[in-house]
Scaffold this motif. Sequence first.
Motif, mmCIF file in Angstrom:
data_model
loop_
_atom_site.group_PDB
_atom_site.id
_atom_site.type_symbol
_atom_site.label_atom_id
_atom_site.label_comp_id
_atom_site.label_asym_id
_atom_site.label_seq_id
_atom_site.Cartn_x
_atom_site.Cartn_y
_atom_site.Cartn_z
ATOM 1 N N PRO A 1 -13.055 47.020 70.868
ATOM 2 C CA PRO A 1 -12.894 48.327 71.524
ATOM 3 C C PRO A 1 -14.216 49.078 71.625
ATOM 4 N N SER A 2 -14.292 50.000 72.590
ATOM 5 C CA SER A 2 -15.446 50.885 72.667
ATOM 6 C C SER A 2 -15.468 51.719 71.393
ATOM 7 N N LEU A 3 -16.665 51.978 70.864
ATOM 8 C CA LEU A 3 -16.732 52.775 69.637
ATOM 9 C C LEU A 3 -17.096 54.228 69.938
ATOM 10 N N ALA A 4 -17.029 54.608 71.240
ATOM 11 C CA ALA A 4 -17.258 56.012 71.575
ATOM 12 C C ALA A 4 -16.239 56.850 70.808
ATOM 13 N N SER A 5 -16.683 57.945 70.234
ATOM 14 C CA SER A 5 -15.889 58.870 69.400
ATOM 15 C C SER A 5 -15.028 58.197 68.334
ATOM 16 N N VAL A 6 -15.501 57.082 67.794
ATOM 17 C CA VAL A 6 -14.759 56.400 66.723
ATOM 18 C C VAL A 6 -14.648 57.295 65.479
ATOM 19 N N GLY B 1 -10.265 42.291 59.190
ATOM 20 C CA GLY B 1 -8.876 41.833 59.310
ATOM 21 C C GLY B 1 -7.868 42.766 58.652
ATOM 22 N N ASP B 2 -8.320 43.678 57.783
ATOM 23 C CA ASP B 2 -7.376 44.552 57.061
ATOM 24 C C ASP B 2 -6.592 45.441 58.013
ATOM 25 N N PRO C 1 -4.688 48.043 67.485
ATOM 26 C CA PRO C 1 -3.628 47.562 68.375
ATOM 27 C C PRO C 1 -4.187 47.138 69.738
ATOM 28 N N GLY C 2 -3.710 46.014 70.235
ATOM 29 C CA GLY C 2 -4.150 45.528 71.534
ATOM 30 C C GLY C 2 -5.358 44.601 71.454
ATOM 31 N N PHE C 3 -5.899 44.427 70.228
ATOM 32 C CA PHE C 3 -7.063 43.547 70.079
ATOM 33 C C PHE C 3 -6.743 42.393 69.146
ATOM 34 N N GLN C 4 -7.550 41.345 69.242
ATOM 35 C CA GLN C 4 -7.352 40.214 68.349
ATOM 36 C C GLN C 4 -8.302 40.302 67.173
#
Length: 247
Positions: free
Chosen positions: A182-187, A212-213, A217-220
């Motif tokens: 995912p983009s890490l903008a505003s993470v 992995g913890d 959602p939506g990513f592998q």
Amino acid sequence: MIGFRAFFAVCLLLALGLLVAAAFGSARAAALPPKAADGMRLWSANRCAACHTLYGQGGAYAPDLTHIAAQRGADYLREFFANPGAFHPGQRPMPRFGLTRTETDALIAFLTWTGEQAPAAAWPPRPILVSGGLSAGIAPMIASASTSADDAAARGRALFSSSPAICSTCHALVPDVVVVGPSLASVANRAGSRVTGLSAEEYLRNSILHPGDFVVPGFQDVMQKNFGSLLTSDQISDLVAFLLTLR
Ligand code: HEC
Ligand code: HEC
């Protein structure tokens, strides 16, 4: 006459020497495990060395791959070979070779074997540490600059897109751009509410050490698992400090 005989004797010795060397050479090649040997054949057949180097030998177009298996891990490399175009956006493209799963595994076995050989320990060679001249004047300035206040975040920003972390291979900093992760903008805004009981800082640190913890959602679950050994704890703190600035 004596001269001639001596000459032939020397030739005979040389020929024997070459034979022994050849036999010894093939015995050493046999030490390459069969799967890695298949990988080595694929490495030559696909002309990987036209662009890449191993121990610095080969083409200078793409990075040296001596330590790539340890740096990236097999899971990452499998994803990468399946779709190299999805990685390193905006950089030189790596061609897609349409490799089968067996071929991919063989190449990974070869790259793993390469990184485990004795010469790999001495690669890359030490850079020349020239002192004096201009650098003598600049070094103290750089040292004092990097001890100033919020420089953990600045170091983290630099590390984000450079070796050995190269987080930017998979993460964009522009909103909504998905590379592999995912983009890490505003993470920093969402980090504190991802996992109950974990502060933003704890969550970010854990995302780097144990991706992995919590899988977004939506990513592998393909983020590499070896950052804990690849990076020092200071480097991880710098990365966390940088991520905390992304609001
Ligand atoms: C036409 C040039 C070219 C050829 C041929 C080529 N590559 Fe690459 N490869 C690249 C480029 C470019 C990159 C991207 C690296 C960069 O510049 O940031 C890359 C990256 C990689 C990476 C690193 C991936 C990463 O994200 O860290 C691996 C592993 C790799 N190549 C393996 C191979 C193998 C194995 C072959 C042969 C089957 C091969 N490459 C053939 C150009 C090439
Ligand atoms: C091989 C690609 C890859 C690399 C390299 C990678 N990541 Fe990730 N990352 C992912 C993927 C995919 C996810 C989403 C799945 C998950 O949560 O594990 C993710 C998730 C994250 C998250 C959680 C984001 C959120 O919204 O909760 C953070 C933080 C993160 N990565 C930071 C980093 C940092 C820092 C680095 C470099 C040290 C890095 N990543 C390197 C693929 C990668």
